[in-house]
Design a protein around this motif. Structure first.
Motif, PDB file in Angstrom:
ATOM      1  N   SER A 114     -10.869 -28.992 104.458  1.00  0.00           N
ATOM      2  CA  SER A 114     -11.210 -30.255 104.961  1.00  0.00           C
ATOM      3  C   SER A 114      -9.984 -31.100 105.503  1.00  0.00           C
ATOM      4  N   ARG A 115     -10.267 -31.733 106.667  1.00  0.00           N
ATOM      5  CA  ARG A 115      -9.182 -32.474 107.127  1.00  0.00           C
ATOM      6  C   ARG A 115      -8.547 -33.664 106.195  1.00  0.00           C
ATOM      7  N   THR A 116      -9.376 -34.104 105.302  1.00  0.00           N
ATOM      8  CA  THR A 116      -9.114 -35.029 104.289  1.00  0.00           C
ATOM      9  C   THR A 116      -7.881 -34.333 103.287  1.00  0.00           C
ATOM     10  N   PHE A 117      -7.925 -33.034 103.149  1.00  0.00           N
ATOM     11  CA  PHE A 117      -6.805 -32.517 102.339  1.00  0.00           C
ATOM     12  C   PHE A 117      -5.720 -32.391 103.282  1.00  0.00           C
ATOM     13  N   LYS A 118      -6.062 -31.854 104.503  1.00  0.00           N
ATOM     14  CA  LYS A 118      -4.840 -31.607 105.264  1.00  0.00           C
ATOM     15  C   LYS A 118      -4.934 -32.071 106.562  1.00  0.00           C
ATOM     16  N   PRO A 119      -4.502 -33.350 107.148  1.00  0.00           N
ATOM     17  CA  PRO A 119      -5.002 -33.758 108.300  1.00  0.00           C
ATOM     18  C   PRO A 119      -4.453 -33.326 109.711  1.00  0.00           C
ATOM     19  N   ASP A 120      -3.122 -32.506 109.456  1.00  0.00           N
ATOM     20  CA  ASP A 120      -2.591 -31.940 110.322  1.00  0.00           C
ATOM     21  C   ASP A 120      -3.195 -30.494 110.642  1.00  0.00           C
ATOM     22  N   ASN A 121      -3.028 -30.064 111.786  1.00  0.00           N
ATOM     23  CA  ASN A 121      -3.469 -28.857 112.220  1.00  0.00           C
ATOM     24  C   ASN A 121      -2.748 -27.570 111.506  1.00  0.00           C
ATOM     25  N   THR A 122      -3.333 -26.572 111.110  1.00  0.00           N
ATOM     26  CA  THR A 122      -2.839 -25.513 110.470  1.00  0.00           C
ATOM     27  C   THR A 122      -2.555 -24.521 111.362  1.00  0.00           C
ATOM     28  N   ILE A 123      -1.353 -23.941 111.541  1.00  0.00           N
ATOM     29  CA  ILE A 123      -0.466 -23.047 112.463  1.00  0.00           C
ATOM     30  C   ILE A 123      -0.393 -21.650 111.751  1.00  0.00           C
ATOM     31  N   ILE A 124      -1.030 -20.685 111.969  1.00  0.00           N
ATOM     32  CA  ILE A 124      -0.623 -19.472 111.318  1.00  0.00           C
ATOM     33  C   ILE A 124       0.072 -18.517 112.323  1.00  0.00           C
ATOM     34  N   THR A 125       1.445 -18.009 111.842  1.00  0.00           N
ATOM     35  CA  THR A 125       2.098 -17.336 112.439  1.00  0.00           C
ATOM     36  C   THR A 125       2.003 -15.739 112.221  1.00  0.00           C
ATOM     37  N   VAL A 126       1.912 -15.043 113.055  1.00  0.00           N
ATOM     38  CA  VAL A 126       2.090 -13.729 113.177  1.00  0.00           C
ATOM     39  C   VAL A 126       2.740 -13.019 113.717  1.00  0.00           C
ATOM     40  N   GLY A 127       4.158 -12.877 113.487  1.00  0.00           N
ATOM     41  CA  GLY A 127       5.182 -12.077 114.242  1.00  0.00           C
ATOM     42  C   GLY A 127       5.793 -13.223 114.833  1.00  0.00           C
ATOM     43  N   TRP A 158     -20.263 -21.938 106.635  1.00  0.00           N
ATOM     44  CA  TRP A 158     -19.159 -21.141 107.254  1.00  0.00           C
ATOM     45  C   TRP A 158     -17.965 -21.742 106.696  1.00  0.00           C
ATOM     46  N   LEU A 159     -17.728 -23.154 106.689  1.00  0.00           N
ATOM     47  CA  LEU A 159     -16.492 -23.712 106.057  1.00  0.00           C
ATOM     48  C   LEU A 159     -16.408 -23.490 104.560  1.00  0.00           C
ATOM     49  N   LEU A 160     -17.572 -23.395 103.677  1.00  0.00           N
ATOM     50  CA  LEU A 160     -17.453 -22.883 102.228  1.00  0.00           C
ATOM     51  C   LEU A 160     -17.089 -21.647 102.052  1.00  0.00           C
ATOM     52  N   SER A 161     -17.259 -20.719 102.951  1.00  0.00           N
ATOM     53  CA  SER A 161     -16.677 -19.505 102.921  1.00  0.00           C
ATOM     54  C   SER A 161     -15.435 -19.408 103.095  1.00  0.00           C
ATOM     55  N   ALA A 162     -15.037 -20.148 103.942  1.00  0.00           N
ATOM     56  CA  ALA A 162     -13.441 -20.196 104.152  1.00  0.00           C
ATOM     57  C   ALA A 162     -12.755 -20.840 102.995  1.00  0.00           C
ATOM     58  N   GLU A 163     -13.531 -21.654 102.318  1.00  0.00           N
ATOM     59  CA  GLU A 163     -12.928 -22.160 101.015  1.00  0.00           C
ATOM     60  C   GLU A 163     -12.926 -21.207  99.747  1.00  0.00           C
ATOM     61  N   TYR A 164     -13.792 -19.968 100.041  1.00  0.00           N
ATOM     62  CA  TYR A 164     -13.408 -18.935  98.827  1.00  0.00           C
ATOM     63  C   TYR A 164     -12.004 -18.376  99.140  1.00  0.00           C
ATOM     64  N   VAL A 165     -11.710 -17.974 100.307  1.00  0.00           N
ATOM     65  CA  VAL A 165     -10.336 -17.564 100.760  1.00  0.00           C
ATOM     66  C   VAL A 165      -9.189 -18.616 100.087  1.00  0.00           C
ATOM     67  N   LEU A 166      -9.341 -19.899 100.956  1.00  0.00           N
ATOM     68  CA  LEU A 166      -8.397 -20.862 100.483  1.00  0.00           C
ATOM     69  C   LEU A 166      -8.058 -21.045  98.910  1.00  0.00           C
ATOM     70  N   SER A 167      -9.218 -20.943  98.284  1.00  0.00           N
ATOM     71  CA  SER A 167      -9.021 -21.147  96.802  1.00  0.00           C
ATOM     72  C   SER A 167      -8.397 -20.290  96.160  1.00  0.00           C
ATOM     73  N   GLY A 168      -8.331 -19.061  96.667  1.00  0.00           N
ATOM     74  CA  GLY A 168      -7.637 -17.825  96.132  1.00  0.00           C
ATOM     75  C   GLY A 168      -6.192 -17.902  96.295  1.00  0.00           C
ATOM     76  N   GLY A 169      -5.801 -19.024  97.089  1.00  0.00           N
ATOM     77  CA  GLY A 169      -4.308 -18.919  97.302  1.00  0.00           C
ATOM     78  C   GLY A 169      -3.994 -18.452  98.831  1.00  0.00           C
ATOM     79  N   ASN A 170      -4.773 -17.881  99.639  1.00  0.00           N
ATOM     80  CA  ASN A 170      -4.507 -17.372 100.706  1.00  0.00           C
ATOM     81  C   ASN A 170      -4.715 -18.682 101.956  1.00  0.00           C
ATOM     82  N   THR A 171      -3.782 -19.132 102.404  1.00  0.00           N
ATOM     83  CA  THR A 171      -3.859 -20.400 103.298  1.00  0.00           C
ATOM     84  C   THR A 171      -4.079 -20.089 104.601  1.00  0.00           C
ATOM     85  N   ASP A 172      -3.973 -18.787 104.959  1.00  0.00           N
ATOM     86  CA  ASP A 172      -3.905 -18.665 106.539  1.00  0.00           C
ATOM     87  C   ASP A 172      -5.388 -17.895 106.752  1.00  0.00           C
TER      88      ASP A 172
END
Length: 374
Positions: A98-111, A242-256
């Motif tokens: 949720s944007r409530t948790f993190k207002p700023d856009n997440t930027i994921i770096t790959v290389g 869809w966002l709840l499925s993302a939550e499963y990954v995020l809650s495991g510690g993978n923020t990307d």
């Protein structure tokens, strides 16, 4: 009966004395701009002591702590800690996305590629690896046109058990060799927990396909890996699901986590799926996660991919994932929706006109042009 009731009442009182509220919503703790590291660590330690999982997000000016668990601390108690600016309840069922948790856009770096920033990132390649020549030729073509990440499948979830299922590890090796030769990162689909170690060996990004969007066992395991996860929307999934499925990954510690709109199933039969372009601005408002668009699956027809890709970029997507094949009419899977290299070339040129109009860029470095085809 009275003894049990008295015991329950005692448990309830003890929870209240610890500052616990069984009915409270999940929350975020917004630290003060001047909060010290010691103050932040003290708040985290207290929340953990109260039995909570704490997810820290450090922004440009503030640190935000996402608090999740079966029981929740009393917001009034937490606000009394030094360095705490405010405590906000999260009403959405998804918390960390949720944007409530993190207002700023997440930027994921790959290389050297940044997904979620100002540049619209294009991932392109064949639906599946078939031959060494097919993979190498396609990789070179999409790279010359401006793609930053190579896409391709080695394990294919097909509706029919008699359809081409992919080449497995041999396909992964082909894809890795081609992407390395062209200086691109590689994204490929994972279908099962057992495939994670093998795919992690070859790929830079795990892709979770539409059919596995609610494979919660797989999502939980991907929460423990330290590579980005591209999560496609299910064919009949709501945005909340869809966002709840993302939550499963995020809650495991993978923020990307990277979200990908790929079309949904509706009553319409003129196209393979209905490409939900409106989902892009909706999700961008609800979540801080990057959002990609997959017009290849969204339309299912080669002649409709370019218009849908242009519309998706105009709608604000952070990137595209497209199927391109050096000889799509002979492709072993999804040939009807795979673009010819010349078509992809032309699309990239068109996107370089659209992206600046909405304050974005695409394919910043010069590319070799081969001319436009039909």
């Amino acid at each position: 009966g009275r003894g049990a009731a008295a015991g329950a009442a005692g448990d309830s009182r003890r929870q209240r004395s610890l500052g616990m509220n069984m009915e409270a919503d999940h929350m975020v703790v917004v630290m003060d701009e001047r909060a010290t590291e010691l103050q932040i660590e003290t708040v985290v330690a207290r929340l953990v002591e109260l039995g909570m999982d704490v997810h820290r997000s450090t922004g440009v000016t503030r640190t935000v702590l996402g608090v999740v668990g079966q029981t929740r601390p009393d917001p009034g108690l937490i606000e009394m800690f030094e360095g705490v600016h405010e405590v906000l309840r999260i009403s959405e069922p998804y918390k960390l996305a949720s944007r409530t948790f993190k207002p700023d856009n997440t930027i994921i770096t790959v290389g050297d590629v940044r997904i979620g920033g100002d540049e619209v990132i294009v991932m392109a390649g064949p639906c599946s690896a078939e031959t060494e020549q097919q993979v190498r030729t396609t990789a070179a073509a999409v790279r010359r046109a401006g793609a930053k990440i190579f896409r391709g499948g080695a394990f294919k979830p097909r509706s029919s058990p008699y359809s081409f299922q992919g080449l497995g590890e041999e396909g992964l090796r082909m894809l890795r060799d081609a992407s390395t030769a062209e200086g691109m990162a590689l994204v490929s689909e994972v279908m099962d927990i057992s495939q994670i170690p093998l795919i992690e060996k070859y790929c830079d990004i795990f892709q979770v396909g539409a059919r596995n969007m609610q494979n919660f066992t797989l999502l939980k395991e991907l929460g423990h890996v330290r590579k980005p996860v591209l999560l496609k929307r299910g064919i009949a999934a709501t945005i909340e699901e869809w966002l709840l499925s993302a939550e499963y990954v995020l809650s495991g510690g993978n923020t990307d986590v990277i979200l990908c709109e790929r079309g949904i199933r509706t009553f319409e039969t003129a196209t393979r799926n209905t490409f939900d372009i409106s989902a892009i601005p909706v999700v961008k408002k609800l979540s801080h996660l990057p959002v990609l668009a997959d017009p290849s699956h969204g339309a299912g027809r080669r002649d409709m991919v370019a218009p849908m890709a242009r519309a998706a970029v105009a709608a604000g997507c952070d990137g595209l994932i497209l199927e391109v094949h050096c000889d799509p009419d002979r492709a072993l899977s999804d040939g009807a929706q795979s673009m010819f290299p010349a078509q992809f070339d032309r699309l990239m040129a068109e996107l370089r006109i659209i992206a600046p109009a909405i304050g974005r860029s695409i394919c910043l470095e010069p590319v070799a042009r081969r001319g436009w085809g039909s």
